[in-house]
Write an enzyme that holds these catalytic residues in place. Structure first.
Site, PDB file in Angstrom:
ATOM      1  N   ASP A  99       0.844  -1.194   0.000  1.00 56.55           N
ATOM      2  CA  ASP A  99       0.000   0.000   0.000  1.00 56.55           C
ATOM      3  C   ASP A  99       0.880   1.245   0.000  1.00 56.55           C
ATOM      4  O   ASP A  99       1.722   1.429   0.882  1.00 56.55           O
ATOM      5  CB  ASP A  99      -0.891  -0.007   1.255  1.00 56.55           C
ATOM      6  CG  ASP A  99      -1.812   1.204   1.323  1.00 56.55           C
ATOM      7  OD1 ASP A  99      -2.942   1.109   0.830  1.00 56.55           O
ATOM      8  OD2 ASP A  99      -1.393   2.254   1.868  1.00 56.55           O
TER       9      ASP A  99
ATOM     10  N   TYR B  30       2.689   9.864  -0.043  1.00 63.97           N
ATOM     11  CA  TYR B  30       3.683   9.216   0.824  1.00 63.97           C
ATOM     12  C   TYR B  30       5.107   9.415   0.323  1.00 63.97           C
ATOM     13  O   TYR B  30       6.063   9.303   1.084  1.00 63.97           O
ATOM     14  CB  TYR B  30       3.423   7.709   0.927  1.00 63.97           C
ATOM     15  CG  TYR B  30       2.126   7.296   1.555  1.00 63.97           C
ATOM     16  CD1 TYR B  30       1.259   8.218   2.142  1.00 63.97           C
ATOM     17  CD2 TYR B  30       1.747   5.956   1.554  1.00 63.97           C
ATOM     18  CE1 TYR B  30       0.067   7.815   2.702  1.00 63.97           C
ATOM     19  CE2 TYR B  30       0.550   5.540   2.118  1.00 63.97           C
ATOM     20  CZ  TYR B  30      -0.290   6.478   2.683  1.00 63.97           C
ATOM     21  OH  TYR B  30      -1.479   6.057   3.236  1.00 63.97           O
TER      22      TYR B  30
ATOM     23  N   HIS C 180      -7.862   9.552  -2.042  1.00 68.14           N
ATOM     24  CA  HIS C 180      -7.255   9.506  -0.710  1.00 68.14           C
ATOM     25  C   HIS C 180      -8.139  10.137   0.362  1.00 68.14           C
ATOM     26  O   HIS C 180      -8.241   9.619   1.479  1.00 68.14           O
ATOM     27  CB  HIS C 180      -5.888  10.199  -0.746  1.00 68.14           C
ATOM     28  CG  HIS C 180      -4.940   9.717   0.305  1.00 68.14           C
ATOM     29  ND1 HIS C 180      -3.576   9.776   0.165  1.00 68.14           N
ATOM     30  CD2 HIS C 180      -5.152   9.166   1.523  1.00 68.14           C
ATOM     31  CE1 HIS C 180      -2.993   9.292   1.241  1.00 68.14           C
ATOM     32  NE2 HIS C 180      -3.932   8.915   2.082  1.00 68.14           N
TER      33      HIS C 180
ATOM     34  N   LYS D 159      -2.831   5.956  -4.217  1.00 65.56           N
ATOM     35  CA  LYS D 159      -3.949   6.861  -3.951  1.00 65.56           C
ATOM     36  C   LYS D 159      -3.766   8.193  -4.661  1.00 65.56           C
ATOM     37  O   LYS D 159      -2.652   8.717  -4.748  1.00 65.56           O
ATOM     38  CB  LYS D 159      -4.085   7.084  -2.442  1.00 65.56           C
ATOM     39  CG  LYS D 159      -4.154   5.791  -1.638  1.00 65.56           C
ATOM     40  CD  LYS D 159      -4.175   6.046  -0.149  1.00 65.56           C
ATOM     41  CE  LYS D 159      -3.978   4.741   0.616  1.00 65.56           C
ATOM     42  NZ  LYS D 159      -2.574   4.284   0.577  1.00 65.56           N
TER      43      LYS D 159
END
Length: 316
Positions: A48, A53, A109, A78
Site C-alpha cells: 500500500d 507518501y 485519498h 492513492k
C-alpha cells in the site's frame, strides 16, 4: 495468504504492507526499498502506497528487485487531494514514478478537494487553514476515476476516509461501485455499522492504523489474550481484523516483525467478543484540530461519529 474477492473481479491479499514514512518522507523514502524488499521476500504480496507518501518509486523498485512476477502482486496507490481535477495526469505520474504499467487499486485519498497551487500538497489560507476547493466535489472526481478504470491502467477503484454519509452521496452519481473503502479501523474504532453497510453494498473494507498503535496493543485485554495464545498483541489485533472479514494495512521496517505479522491465528469466539467490547469509537490516527475540524471539514460533513455519541448510546 487469505484474499478478498473484489466487486471488480480482482483478488486482493488481506494483509498489506504499508509504506507511509512520515510527514517528511524524502530522506526515509530513499531507504524504503530495502525494507519493502524484505517484506516481499517474507511473503507479502500486497503493498500500500500513495502519491502523498513519496514512496511509489521505492515500491516499484522493490517489485523489480524481488523478481516476483507482477501478476502475483497487488499494488495500491492513492490520488492526492490536490489532484482531483487532473486525475488522468496524476495517475500517469504515479505510474511513471513507480515504473509500472498499472496499479491494482487506485483510491481517492480523501473526500476533501484541495486547491491545486504549484503542486503544493497542502496549500494554506492566511489563517493557516487548508485551502479547500469548493468549486467541485468527490462526485466530479469519481467520474474521472471511472475513466481511468476503463482505461485499464488501474484494475479496481475505491475511496479512503469516506463514511456511509459520503459514500451515499457518491453513489448518487457513480456508475461504478467502489471496490474498496480504506478507513481507520481497530478495536477502539470498530466501525460496526459502516462495515455492515459496506458488506451489503459489496464494498471491501481495508483497515489502516490497524493495530491501534501502542494504545491498543498495550490494552490489558489484548495483552492477556496474546499471552493466552503465546503470540504478540499485534498478531492478536491483526487476527481480529481477518476474523471480521476485513483486509488491513500493517507497517514494519523490521524483517522479523514483518514475518511475524503475517502469522494470523484463529481466535476463539469468546476472545473475539472480548476484543469487540473494547470499541470506544476513538480515533487514534486522525483527530480534529482546535476548531473541531479534520483537514477543513467538520465531523458532520465527513459523516464521522463523535466519540461521545457512542458512549451516550451505550448508556441508554
Amino acid at each position: 495468504m487469505k484474499s478478498l474477492e473484489l466487486n471488480s473481479g480482482a483478488s486482493m491479499p488481506c494483509i498489506a504492507l504499508g509504506s507511509w514514512v512520515g510527514t517528511r518522507p524524502k530522506e526515509r523514502a530513499l531507504k524504503a526499498c530495502s525494507w519493502l524488499l524484505t517484506a516481499l521476500e517474507a511473503g507479502y504480496r500486497h503493498i500500500d502506497t500513495a502519491a502523498l507518501y513519496g514512496t511509489e518509486g521505492a515500491v516499484g523498485e522493490a517489485v523489480r528487485q524481488s523478481g516476483i512476477p507482477r501478476k502475483d502482486l497487488f499494488i495500491t496507490t492513492k490520488l492526492p487531494w490536490h489532484h482531483t481535477k487532473r486525475v488522468r495526469e496524476s495517475l500517469d505520474e504515479s505510474l511513471k514514478r513507480a515504473g509500472l504499467d498499472y496499479f491494482d487499486l487506485y483510491l481517492i485519498h480523501w473526500p476533501q478537494v484541495v486547491v491545486y497551487e504549484n503542486d503544493h500538497p497542502a496549500p494554506l489560507n492566511a489563517d493557516g487553514s487548508l485551502m479547500l476547493d469548493e468549486t467541485c466535489d468527490f462526485n466530479d472526481t469519481w467520474k474521472e476515476m471511472e475513466k481511468v478504470f476503463a482505461s485499464g491502467k488501474v484494475r479496481s477503484i475505491g475511496v479512503s476516509n469516506f463514511s456511509k454519509k459520503t459514500l451515499e452521496q457518491l453513489l448518487k452519481t457513480a456508475k461504478v461501485m467502489p471496490a474498496v473503502l480504506q478507513i481507520e479501523l481497530h478495536p477502539y474504532l470498530a466501525q460496526n455499522e459502516l462495515l455492515q453497510w459496506c458488506k451489503g453494498k459489496g464494498i471491501a473494507v481495508v483497515a489502516y492504523a490497524a493495530t491501534g498503535y501502542a494504545v491498543v496493543r498495550e490494552d490489558p485485554t489484548v495483552v492477556a489474550i496474546a499471552k493466552k495464545y503465546n503470540v504478540t498483541p499485534t498478531q492478536i489485533v491483526l487476527s481480529w481484523h481477518i476474523r471480521r472479514g476485513t483486509a488491513l494495512v500493517t507497517k514494519s521496517e523490521n524483517a522479523r516483525r514483518q514475518e511475524e505479522n503475517l502469522k494470523v491465528i484463529e481466535l476463539h469466539e469468546e476472545d473475539a467478543r472480548r476484543i469487540d467490547a473494547l470499541d470506544k469509537n476513538r480515533r487514534l490516527c486522525i483527530t480534529p484540530d482546535k476548531q473541531g475540524k479534520v483537514f477543513g471539514w467538520t465531523f458532520d460533513r465527513l459523516g464521522w461519529q463523535e466519540e461521545s455519541a457512542l458512549q451516550t448510546e451505550a448508556k441508554l
